[in-house]
Design a protein around this motif. Structure first.
Motif, short mmCIF file in Angstrom:
data_model
loop_
_atom_site.label_atom_id
_atom_site.label_comp_id
_atom_site.label_asym_id
_atom_site.label_seq_id
_atom_site.Cartn_x
_atom_site.Cartn_y
_atom_site.Cartn_z
N GLY A 1 2.12 -10.04 -7.02
CA GLY A 1 1.27 -9.27 -6.12
C GLY A 1 1.10 -7.82 -6.54
N GLY A 2 -0.13 -7.34 -6.38
CA GLY A 2 -0.43 -5.94 -6.67
C GLY A 2 -0.72 -5.14 -5.42
N ASP A 3 -1.20 -5.80 -4.37
CA ASP A 3 -1.51 -5.12 -3.12
C ASP A 3 -1.67 -6.14 -2.02
OD1 ASP A 3 -4.61 -5.68 -2.67
OD2 ASP A 3 -4.36 -5.17 -4.78
N VAL A 4 -1.45 -5.70 -0.80
CA VAL A 4 -1.58 -6.57 0.37
C VAL A 4 -2.82 -6.12 1.15
CG1 VAL A 4 -0.47 -7.45 2.45
CG2 VAL A 4 0.92 -6.78 0.49
N PHE A 5 -3.67 -7.06 1.53
CA PHE A 5 -4.87 -6.74 2.29
C PHE A 5 -5.03 -7.72 3.43
CE2 PHE A 5 -6.28 -9.86 -0.76
CZ PHE A 5 -7.21 -10.62 -0.08
N SER A 6 -5.96 -7.45 4.29
CA SER A 6 -6.23 -8.33 5.42
C SER A 6 -7.71 -8.68 5.48
CB SER A 6 -5.85 -7.66 6.74
OG SER A 6 -4.46 -7.42 6.80
N VAL A 7 -7.99 -9.94 5.75
CA VAL A 7 -9.35 -10.36 6.10
C VAL A 7 -9.49 -10.15 7.60
CG1 VAL A 7 -10.99 -12.26 6.15
CG2 VAL A 7 -9.36 -12.07 4.25
N VAL A 8 -10.39 -9.25 7.98
CA VAL A 8 -10.52 -8.85 9.38
C VAL A 8 -11.98 -8.98 9.83
CG1 VAL A 8 -8.58 -7.25 9.32
CG2 VAL A 8 -10.87 -6.43 8.71
N ILE B 1 -7.28 3.43 -1.47
CA ILE B 1 -7.80 2.32 -0.68
C ILE B 1 -6.66 1.85 0.22
CG2 ILE B 1 -7.22 0.48 -2.33
CD1 ILE B 1 -10.03 -0.74 -1.65
N THR B 2 -6.97 1.48 1.46
CA THR B 2 -5.90 1.20 2.42
C THR B 2 -5.38 -0.23 2.31
OG1 THR B 2 -7.62 0.84 4.08
CG2 THR B 2 -6.47 2.95 4.13
N TYR B 3 -4.84 -0.54 1.15
CA TYR B 3 -4.12 -1.77 0.92
C TYR B 3 -2.65 -1.44 0.76
CZ TYR B 3 -8.66 -3.99 0.08
OH TYR B 3 -9.94 -4.46 0.21
N GLY B 4 -1.80 -2.30 1.28
CA GLY B 4 -0.38 -2.03 1.26
C GLY B 4 0.28 -2.46 -0.04
N PRO B 5 1.40 -1.84 -0.38
CA PRO B 5 2.14 -2.25 -1.58
C PRO B 5 2.83 -3.59 -1.37
CG PRO B 5 3.38 -0.60 -0.38
CD PRO B 5 2.05 -0.72 0.32
N THR B 6 3.03 -4.33 -2.45
CA THR B 6 3.82 -5.55 -2.40
C THR B 6 5.29 -5.27 -2.70
OG1 THR B 6 3.09 -5.97 -4.67
CG2 THR B 6 1.95 -7.15 -2.92
N ASN B 7 5.57 -4.18 -3.37
CA ASN B 7 6.94 -3.75 -3.64
C ASN B 7 7.41 -2.92 -2.45
OD1 ASN B 7 9.31 -2.48 -4.55
ND2 ASN B 7 8.61 -2.51 -6.67
N SER B 8 8.33 -3.47 -1.67
CA SER B 8 8.77 -2.79 -0.45
C SER B 8 9.38 -1.43 -0.72
CB SER B 8 9.78 -3.66 0.30
OG SER B 8 9.20 -4.88 0.69
N ASP C 1 4.23 8.23 7.23
CA ASP C 1 4.32 7.30 8.36
C ASP C 1 2.94 6.97 8.89
OD1 ASP C 1 7.06 7.31 8.12
OD2 ASP C 1 7.39 8.76 9.74
N GLU C 2 2.05 7.96 8.92
CA GLU C 2 0.69 7.72 9.43
C GLU C 2 -0.05 6.73 8.55
OE1 GLU C 2 -3.48 10.14 10.36
OE2 GLU C 2 -1.79 11.18 9.43
N VAL C 3 0.06 6.90 7.25
CA VAL C 3 -0.59 5.97 6.34
C VAL C 3 0.04 4.58 6.45
CG1 VAL C 3 -1.01 5.42 3.91
CG2 VAL C 3 -1.36 7.75 4.73
N ALA C 4 1.37 4.53 6.49
CA ALA C 4 2.05 3.24 6.57
C ALA C 4 1.60 2.44 7.78
CB ALA C 4 3.56 3.46 6.61
N ALA C 5 1.37 3.12 8.90
CA ALA C 5 0.95 2.43 10.12
C ALA C 5 -0.44 1.83 9.99
CB ALA C 5 1.00 3.39 11.30
N SER C 6 -1.21 2.25 9.02
CA SER C 6 -2.56 1.74 8.83
C SER C 6 -2.65 0.67 7.75
CB SER C 6 -3.51 2.89 8.46
OG SER C 6 -3.59 3.82 9.50
N LEU C 7 -1.52 0.30 7.16
CA LEU C 7 -1.54 -0.65 6.05
C LEU C 7 -1.22 -2.07 6.53
CD1 LEU C 7 0.33 1.48 3.36
CD2 LEU C 7 -2.14 1.21 3.67
N PRO C 8 -1.85 -3.06 5.93
CA PRO C 8 -1.64 -4.44 6.36
C PRO C 8 -0.19 -4.90 6.26
CG PRO C 8 -3.56 -4.29 4.95
CD PRO C 8 -2.88 -2.96 4.88
#
Length: 351
Positions: free
Chosen positions: A124-131, A293-300, A310-317
């Protein structure tokens, strides 16, 4: 509603990976194919350019049409791509077909990756959501929460755009039918279940103005006001909003998915490609992607470097509170059913 993230300055940001350059520049070149648009631009700034700076190697970037291109190269014995970006489901199916090299996780460190975000053939390179995204010009901030609302043309009148290929298209239809998220893939694990989802899409079809085929297209449709709602990828809609589009979404019933990197079978620079994936999977690379781009990391571990606020993290899938609202994609279902479902989906589109 999800916290909005200010991306207006993103285009001017440069990746801030705090990695020490390797002792000796290698001076090698590998070819990486992605999907273009704001997504590939974000990858370039956060991953590819820092990789070049830190290793002395060169990334030759191309855009491509997905695993169909890989299939053609592998079947013809003329593989020119070293690494490809893929949806996780498509990679699972391609791996099952023998189109991809197994990844070497002795080289690629995934010790800080949730097990959902890597597989035998892709990392995985990034986490996204189909919304379900909606026009705030038409609906204000009170748009659809979940897929039943997206299908409700009385409560939310107007035109829609929807996925033109099967990946991420059947699950929303099942949830719109009232199927609990945890039961969606069991319901889709038969041709009868797939047909049931297709019938739900047929129900909405008179209101679907466009079946989109790319992330750039879904975002542009909303930006231009050509449709009032669209299914699609959260980061594309956020970038469109940062560019002036009146668009928003909720994570409710989102389809949690990830993009991954894979190596085509017979890649001309297989070993270098494996080292490339090991490098860009490090948290010091992944923590830069949300700047563009507001995609989340796959590496925790990317959440622990201090680069993601924290603000950015709250907006990530991939933020825990957002993940809890969503259905994770099933790679096992795609490996087994994607080909059959894709054929049925295309038949539905041409009716």
């Amino acid at each position: 509603m999800r916290n909005k993230i200010a991306l207006t300055a993103a285009a001017g940001l440069m990746a801030s990976t705090a990695l020490a350059p390797m002792a000796m520049a290698q001076g090698k070149e590998l070819t990486v194919a992605s999907w273009g648009g704001s997504y590939q631009e974000a990858q370039s700034k956060a991953l590819f350019e820092p990789y070049e700076a830190n290793t002395g190697n060169t990334v030759k970037q191309e855009t491509y049409g997905g695993m169909s291109d890989v299939r053609l190269q592998v079947s013809s014995g003329q593989v020119t791509l070293d690494v490809v970006v893929s949806g996780s489901g498509s990679a699972a199916r391609a791996g099952a077909e023998g189109l991809l090299e197994p990844l070497d996780y002795d080289v690629i460190d995934v010790s800080n990756f949730p097990e959902e975000f890597y597989s035998e053939y892709c990392v995985g390179g990034d986490v996204f959501s189909v919304v379900p995204a909606f026009s705030t010009a038409k609906f204000g901030e009170d748009g659809p929460r979940g897929w039943a609302d997206f299908w409700d043309t009385e409560k939310f009148p107007g035109t829609r755009a929807y996925r033109g290929t099967v990946s991420g298209a059947l699950e929303p239809a099942m949830m719109a039918l009232g199927v609990a998220p945890e039961d969606v893939y069991a319901e889709l694990s038969s041709e009868e279940g797939i047909e049931r989802a297709l019938d739900k899409i047929r129900e909405l079809k008179p209101n679907i103005a466009v079946f989109w085929t790319s992330g750039a297209q879904q975002a542009q449709l909303m930006k231009d006001g050509e449709v009032d709602m669209s299914s699609g990828w959260n980061g594309r809609f956020d970038n469109a909003a940062a560019d002036g589009a009146e668009v928003s979404y909720f994570f409710d019933q989102g389809l949690l998915d990830y993009d991954c990197f894979a190596i085509p079978k017979g890649a001309p620079n297989k070993d270098l490609a494996m080292e490339f994936l090991a490098e860009i999977s490090k948290p010091e690379y992944q923590d830069d992607l949300p700047k563009f781009i507001t995609y989340g990391p796959t590496n925790s571990a990317a959440y622990e470097t201090g680069e993601i606020t924290d603000e950015v993290a709250a907006s990530l899938p991939s933020a825990p509170e957002n993940m809890a609202k969503q259905l994770p994609i099933s790679l096992e279902w795609y490996a087994e059913w994607e080909q059959i479902a894709a054929e049925m989906y295309q038949e539905m589109l041409t009716e």
